[in-house]
Design a protein around this motif. Structure first.
Motif, PDB file in Angstrom:
ATOM      1  N   CYS A  94       0.687  -1.722   0.060  1.00  0.00           N
ATOM      2  CA  CYS A  94       0.063   0.059  -0.318  1.00  0.00           C
ATOM      3  C   CYS A  94       0.779   1.480   0.355  1.00  0.00           C
ATOM      4  CB  CYS A  94      -0.934   0.036   1.297  1.00  0.00           C
ATOM      5  SG  CYS A  94       0.004  -0.306   2.476  1.00  0.00           S
ATOM      6  N   ARG A  95       2.012   1.253   0.048  1.00  0.00           N
ATOM      7  CA  ARG A  95       3.129   2.582   0.252  1.00  0.00           C
ATOM      8  C   ARG A  95       2.597   2.575  -1.032  1.00  0.00           C
ATOM      9  NH1 ARG A  95       5.922   4.939   3.749  1.00  0.00           N
ATOM     10  NH2 ARG A  95       7.596   6.094   2.986  1.00  0.00           N
ATOM     11  N   LYS A  96       3.087   4.262  -1.635  1.00  0.00           N
ATOM     12  CA  LYS A  96       3.019   4.894  -2.931  1.00  0.00           C
ATOM     13  C   LYS A  96       3.833   4.658  -3.168  1.00  0.00           C
ATOM     14  CE  LYS A  96       0.903   8.306  -1.324  1.00  0.00           C
ATOM     15  NZ  LYS A  96       1.104  10.213  -1.365  1.00  0.00           N
ATOM     16  N   PRO A  97       4.867   4.658  -4.750  1.00  0.00           N
ATOM     17  CA  PRO A  97       3.869   4.882  -5.529  1.00  0.00           C
ATOM     18  C   PRO A  97       3.618   2.957  -5.346  1.00  0.00           C
ATOM     19  CG  PRO A  97       5.490   3.717  -6.187  1.00  0.00           C
ATOM     20  CD  PRO A  97       6.285   3.891  -4.887  1.00  0.00           C
ATOM     21  N   ARG A 122       4.998  14.639  -5.228  1.00  0.00           N
ATOM     22  CA  ARG A 122       6.455  13.864  -5.211  1.00  0.00           C
ATOM     23  C   ARG A 122       6.125  13.212  -6.529  1.00  0.00           C
ATOM     24  NH1 ARG A 122       9.063  11.522  -0.206  1.00  0.00           N
ATOM     25  NH2 ARG A 122      11.008  11.189  -1.871  1.00  0.00           N
ATOM     26  N   PHE A 123       7.455  13.363  -7.550  1.00  0.00           N
ATOM     27  CA  PHE A 123       7.545  12.161  -8.440  1.00  0.00           C
ATOM     28  C   PHE A 123       7.403  10.886  -8.144  1.00  0.00           C
ATOM     29  CE2 PHE A 123       8.238  16.549 -10.734  1.00  0.00           C
ATOM     30  CZ  PHE A 123       6.785  16.608 -11.730  1.00  0.00           C
ATOM     31  N   SER A 124       8.518  10.420  -6.959  1.00  0.00           N
ATOM     32  CA  SER A 124       8.332   9.449  -6.708  1.00  0.00           C
ATOM     33  C   SER A 124       7.695   8.883  -6.021  1.00  0.00           C
ATOM     34  CB  SER A 124      10.094   9.627  -5.881  1.00  0.00           C
ATOM     35  OG  SER A 124       9.593  10.075  -4.717  1.00  0.00           O
ATOM     36  N   SER A 125       6.296   9.050  -5.754  1.00  0.00           N
ATOM     37  CA  SER A 125       5.422   8.641  -5.141  1.00  0.00           C
ATOM     38  C   SER A 125       3.969   8.963  -5.542  1.00  0.00           C
ATOM     39  CB  SER A 125       5.005   8.617  -3.246  1.00  0.00           C
ATOM     40  OG  SER A 125       5.926  10.093  -3.150  1.00  0.00           O
ATOM     41  N   ALA A 130       0.183   7.277  -9.979  1.00  0.00           N
ATOM     42  CA  ALA A 130      -0.691   8.231 -11.128  1.00  0.00           C
ATOM     43  C   ALA A 130      -0.415   7.642 -12.266  1.00  0.00           C
ATOM     44  CB  ALA A 130      -0.364   9.666 -11.497  1.00  0.00           C
ATOM     45  N   GLN A 131       1.019   7.062 -12.959  1.00  0.00           N
ATOM     46  CA  GLN A 131       1.666   6.989 -13.697  1.00  0.00           C
ATOM     47  C   GLN A 131       1.243   5.393 -13.624  1.00  0.00           C
ATOM     48  OE1 GLN A 131       3.402   7.575 -16.446  1.00  0.00           O
ATOM     49  NE2 GLN A 131       2.085   9.212 -15.422  1.00  0.00           N
ATOM     50  N   ASN A 132       1.591   4.625 -12.835  1.00  0.00           N
ATOM     51  CA  ASN A 132       0.813   3.181 -12.475  1.00  0.00           C
ATOM     52  C   ASN A 132      -0.410   2.905 -12.253  1.00  0.00           C
ATOM     53  OD1 ASN A 132       4.148   3.093 -12.046  1.00  0.00           O
ATOM     54  ND2 ASN A 132       3.882   2.485  -9.672  1.00  0.00           N
ATOM     55  N   CYS A 133      -1.046   3.837 -12.723  1.00  0.00           N
ATOM     56  CA  CYS A 133      -2.763   3.173 -12.276  1.00  0.00           C
ATOM     57  C   CYS A 133      -3.194   4.155 -13.807  1.00  0.00           C
ATOM     58  CB  CYS A 133      -3.118   3.586 -11.026  1.00  0.00           C
ATOM     59  SG  CYS A 133      -2.550   3.411 -10.100  1.00  0.00           S
ATOM     60  N   GLN A 134      -2.690   4.355 -14.198  1.00  0.00           N
ATOM     61  CA  GLN A 134      -3.615   4.910 -15.374  1.00  0.00           C
ATOM     62  C   GLN A 134      -3.790   6.345 -14.841  1.00  0.00           C
ATOM     63  OE1 GLN A 134      -4.686   1.322 -17.485  1.00  0.00           O
ATOM     64  NE2 GLN A 134      -1.989   1.379 -18.824  1.00  0.00           N
ATOM     65  N   MET A 135      -3.308   6.638 -14.272  1.00  0.00           N
ATOM     66  CA  MET A 135      -4.257   8.479 -13.973  1.00  0.00           C
ATOM     67  C   MET A 135      -3.913   9.247 -14.253  1.00  0.00           C
ATOM     68  SD  MET A 135      -5.697   7.895  -9.739  1.00  0.00           S
ATOM     69  CE  MET A 135      -6.794   6.317  -9.859  1.00  0.00           C
ATOM     70  N   LEU A 136      -4.587  10.285 -14.512  1.00  0.00           N
ATOM     71  CA  LEU A 136      -3.889  11.879 -14.868  1.00  0.00           C
ATOM     72  C   LEU A 136      -2.908  12.193 -13.575  1.00  0.00           C
ATOM     73  CD1 LEU A 136      -2.907  14.608 -16.203  1.00  0.00           C
ATOM     74  CD2 LEU A 136      -5.388  15.308 -15.266  1.00  0.00           C
ATOM     75  N   GLY A 137      -2.052  12.332 -13.514  1.00  0.00           N
ATOM     76  CA  GLY A 137      -1.384  12.859 -11.905  1.00  0.00           C
ATOM     77  C   GLY A 137      -1.118  14.411 -12.403  1.00  0.00           C
ATOM     78  N   PHE A 150      12.206  10.846 -12.374  1.00  0.00           N
ATOM     79  CA  PHE A 150      11.510   9.753 -13.321  1.00  0.00           C
ATOM     80  C   PHE A 150      10.989  10.138 -14.377  1.00  0.00           C
ATOM     81  CE2 PHE A 150      11.022   8.337  -8.480  1.00  0.00           C
ATOM     82  CZ  PHE A 150      11.859   7.968  -8.484  1.00  0.00           C
ATOM     83  N   ILE A 151      10.558  11.301 -14.555  1.00  0.00           N
ATOM     84  CA  ILE A 151       9.471  11.584 -15.492  1.00  0.00           C
ATOM     85  C   ILE A 151      10.465  12.755 -16.544  1.00  0.00           C
ATOM     86  CG2 ILE A 151       7.507  13.113 -16.145  1.00  0.00           C
ATOM     87  CD1 ILE A 151       7.491  10.645 -14.441  1.00  0.00           C
ATOM     88  N   ASP A 152      10.224  12.494 -17.801  1.00  0.00           N
ATOM     89  CA  ASP A 152      11.126  13.149 -18.756  1.00  0.00           C
ATOM     90  C   ASP A 152      10.116  14.139 -18.466  1.00  0.00           C
ATOM     91  OD1 ASP A 152      11.840  12.416 -22.202  1.00  0.00           O
ATOM     92  OD2 ASP A 152      12.553  14.049 -21.116  1.00  0.00           O
TER      93      ASP A 152
END
Length: 177
Positions: A94-97, A122-125, A130-137, A150-152
């Motif tokens: 359950c710990r983000k990400p 935080r980009f790292s969590s 959001a990326q892992n769940c295919q949501m808008l971050g 983590f992000i380009d």
């Protein structure tokens, strides 16, 4: 329901997003940003479900009570709160990400990831979840400074990531799209 756009569900991080500086602060020391409560209320007024989403290592350490923390978030206007009380060493799911908090939310509520948003500092969590769940971050620049390794940066839109100054700007973006 009075939803003006395609989004129905918003998850918002606590530390660095609705207040504080991105680092742990006790319930007594935590200060909300002036626009935090009105931002939560604005999303709810537009028919969105608004949930708190937080990693809180200090619960496992015994420095904070889970129920006191949970209730503090509900008093702020959140519909519910999904909290990981574990340290990184516990290696929970359950710990983000990791997706565990979103899976908990799915067990309680009917929502689609593609119609959901995670707002955090935080980009790292937060943004990685959001990326892992295919949501808008939506990344806010109010919390803990973290390199964007983590992000380009040039592909934010392509990767479904938006960066704004603060939670109020994030809510303005959500309500206008």
């Amino acid at each position: 329901m009075n939803i003006l756009n395609n989004y129905t569900t918003v998850f918002i991080d606590r530390d660095g997003t609705i207040g504080g500086n991105g680092h742990y602060q006790s319930l007594n020391d935590f200060e909300l940003f002036p626009y935090a409560l009105s931002s939560i209320a604005r999303l709810k007024a537009h028919g969105m479900s608004v949930f708190a989403l937080s990693n809180q290592t200090h619960i496992e350490k015994g420095d904070m009570n889970y129920y006191d923390f949970f209730n503090s978030l509900i008093r702020m206007g959140f519909d519910d709160a999904f909290i990981c009380p574990h340290s990184e060493q516990t290696n929970c799911n359950c710990r983000k990400p990791k997706k565990g908090l979103i899976e908990q939310a799915h067990r309680k509520y009917n929502f689609q990831n593609k119609q959901s948003i995670i707002i955090g500092d935080r980009f790292s969590s937060d943004i990685q979840l959001a990326q892992n769940c295919q949501m808008l971050g939506i990344h806010v620049a109010t919390g803990k400074f973290e390199p964007q390794y983590f992000i380009d940066n040039q592909n934010h839109q392509k990767k479904n990531i938006i960066t704004v100054q603060n939670l109020e700007n994030a809510v303005n973006y959500v309500l206008s799209n």
